[in-house]
Write an enzyme that holds these catalytic residues in place. Sequence first.
Site, PDB file in Angstrom:
ATOM      1  CG  HIS B  60       0.482 107.795  52.719  1.00 22.28           C
ATOM      2  ND1 HIS B  60      -0.883 107.390  52.255  1.00 22.28           N
ATOM      3  CD2 HIS B  60       0.366 108.248  53.659  1.00 22.28           C
ATOM      4  CE1 HIS B  60      -1.256 107.005  53.101  1.00 22.28           C
ATOM      5  NE2 HIS B  60      -1.054 107.539  54.519  1.00 22.28           N
ATOM      6  CG  HIS B  62       2.056 107.861  57.066  1.00 24.48           C
ATOM      7  ND1 HIS B  62       0.634 109.050  56.833  1.00 24.48           N
ATOM      8  CD2 HIS B  62       3.215 108.810  57.729  1.00 24.48           C
ATOM      9  CE1 HIS B  62       1.417 110.332  57.009  1.00 24.48           C
ATOM     10  NE2 HIS B  62       2.675 109.967  57.720  1.00 24.48           N
ATOM     11  CG  ASP B  64      -2.003 103.588  58.367  1.00 26.99           C
ATOM     12  OD1 ASP B  64      -1.172 104.107  58.102  1.00 26.99           O
ATOM     13  OD2 ASP B  64      -3.318 104.198  58.175  1.00 26.99           O
ATOM     14  CG  HIS B  65      -1.862 103.832  53.829  1.00 23.22           C
ATOM     15  ND1 HIS B  65      -3.010 103.914  52.904  1.00 23.22           N
ATOM     16  CD2 HIS B  65      -1.571 104.267  55.043  1.00 23.22           C
ATOM     17  CE1 HIS B  65      -3.819 104.478  53.783  1.00 23.22           C
ATOM     18  NE2 HIS B  65      -3.736 105.407  54.895  1.00 23.22           N
ATOM     19  CG  HIS B 147      -1.800 112.680  54.248  1.00 22.57           C
ATOM     20  ND1 HIS B 147      -3.163 113.173  54.777  1.00 22.57           N
ATOM     21  CD2 HIS B 147      -1.364 111.228  54.826  1.00 22.57           C
ATOM     22  CE1 HIS B 147      -3.043 112.150  55.863  1.00 22.57           C
ATOM     23  NE2 HIS B 147      -1.645 111.192  55.763  1.00 22.57           N
ATOM     24  CG  HIS B 275      -8.183 105.640  56.293  1.00 22.48           C
ATOM     25  ND1 HIS B 275      -8.139 106.743  56.944  1.00 22.48           N
ATOM     26  CD2 HIS B 275      -6.919 105.061  55.813  1.00 22.48           C
ATOM     27  CE1 HIS B 275      -6.542 107.158  56.916  1.00 22.48           C
ATOM     28  NE2 HIS B 275      -6.178 105.691  56.659  1.00 22.48           N
TER      29      HIS B 275
END
Lengths: 314, 314
Positions: B60, B62, B64-65, B147, B275
């Site tokens: 996804h 976001h 941090d990914h 999510h 995570h």
Amino acid sequence: MRVIPLGTSSGRPTVARHVSGLAVDLGRSWILIDCGEGTQQQIMRSPLKPSRLAAILITHLHGDHVLGLPGLLGTLGMEGRTAPLQIVGVDGIGRWLDVMCDLPILGIDFPMTLTELVDDSLDGVAGEPLHVADVDGFAVYALALRHRVPAFGYRIVEPDRPGHIDIDAARRAGVTNGPDLGRLQRGESVIGSLGEVRPAQVIGPQRRGLAVTVLGDTARCDASVSLAFDADLLVHECTYANADQDLAERWKHSTPADATWVANQAGVGHLVLNHFSTRYDDPSLLLNEARTAFVNTTLANELAPIDVPAADPT
Amino acid sequence: MRVIPLGTSSGRPTVARHVSGLAVDLGRSWILIDCGEGTQQQIMRSPLKPSRLAAILITHLHGDHVLGLPGLLGTLGMEGRTAPLQIVGVDGIGRWLDVMCDLPILGIDFPMTLTELVDDSLDGVAGEPLHVADVDGFAVYALALRHRVPAFGYRIVEPDRPGHIDIDAARRAGVTNGPDLGRLQRGESVIGSLGEVRPAQVIGPQRRGLAVTVLGDTARCDASVSLAFDADLLVHECTYANADQDLAERWKHSTPADATWVANQAGVGHLVLNHFSTRYDDPSLLLNEARTAFVNTTLANELAPIDVPAADPT
């Protein structure tokens, strides 16, 4: 003022070194110059407080100088930042940040001001640096350098400071107590035991504020000299050794000969080299070459603070 | 197959932990799932060879990914990559990469194929996983999870393997030499000392290939069960402890109770948690909670490989 190098590797990180990032600590606040991937983690490893970061200056839009910016901004947001942040960058950076805010990649809810600089010449001619920001009383100037893409260097200048007080002269004029000496130093007249005393009678000339010049990627150019003129500290990139001058010319980077030429032309107090190619396991080769031409040279060492020398106390 | 966690921290890095990234090593090549900031440096610290990276799957958008993706792509380019790279991501990732290629931030000159997945429901209902890629003979499936933003989990499936050969049955049928046994195992008939022997006479049923399911950020949902059904290994996020179920629900993340519910419903062989919220200095709290509900649980440990158990040899 002091400078804390956060990343010193050119182009890509190594296991031991990070890509570009450098903090200029002003005392109460600090400025980040460039923000390569991993900079936020380097900040965590340093004594710098993220809440006191006042401005981010981006030299140019190559990935190794900017790809840590969205992560740092996101983390500042997660930490609850509400204070405004100034960002000075190069034309296009706003478009990049916008697309990430439009997608869910980046959520920022603290105020930011963004200044985008434009340069189409890429030739790094001498010139008058542009006043682009004020941070906590320090003035920030920028000037376009000579790289493959539009690239700017920055000069951060401390406000001029009051001159030293001549204690003996003050005593002779009839001022001896501390609060009155303080008033004189702040530019106020006082009444001493022999009558009125004006600051000009006992205070020396204003002292020039410290100046720190930090260049991003650039080949040797006159603009670097303009921006570094008489600076107390110059941080100049030094990607290649003198033997690799052809690579420096091809990729518009610098060698020790280039960086020391700028330091000598500008008459700086101290030269710090950074942005080392990953082809050199040990950049002390670059230091040795530089010191033959400019003695007061050191290598940027990640997380090792460099104090900026006090201005000449005259 | 084996899994190598590269980053296990939720949202932002800590001094010791990195944001999301996980490698699935297929033997000759490997797949990267998510690529948070710093992933390229974690790859350097691992035994993974960047030249053998065949595909990147993004769960996804976001930060941090994904914020390590452009830096990794840039470094692969600088290393002279010419081999194609498959990227599977979420709708919008192409627009983000495009703006960086348009600016000088990212220069890539090796071939990439980009698949963008779309989900507007965010509800993570059960369903048939979508076949989204083939990597070195392994099939990759995706399914939308639950999510705050569109988010996908991935299932990587090894090809089915030939059944075991029954050496005694082969000998009784008149086949004893190695090359003929090999031909039978590859599905060819051979002529033994007693006449023709067909594979079905001496080879057991095909053995199911190994399956690894890796979820990105998700709250507990039925789609996770669909994607993890009967998998040998499930990597499930575990951002919060059971006591913080309200936070998990608010931010659409999972607790040990959620992750183990999925593991039990899906009947997986091994559950790995990753995570972890930065609020827990020591995520072993999460492990202890999970093991009360699913014994074969371990914590993802950055750079520590996890072997995927061999399929049941029946």
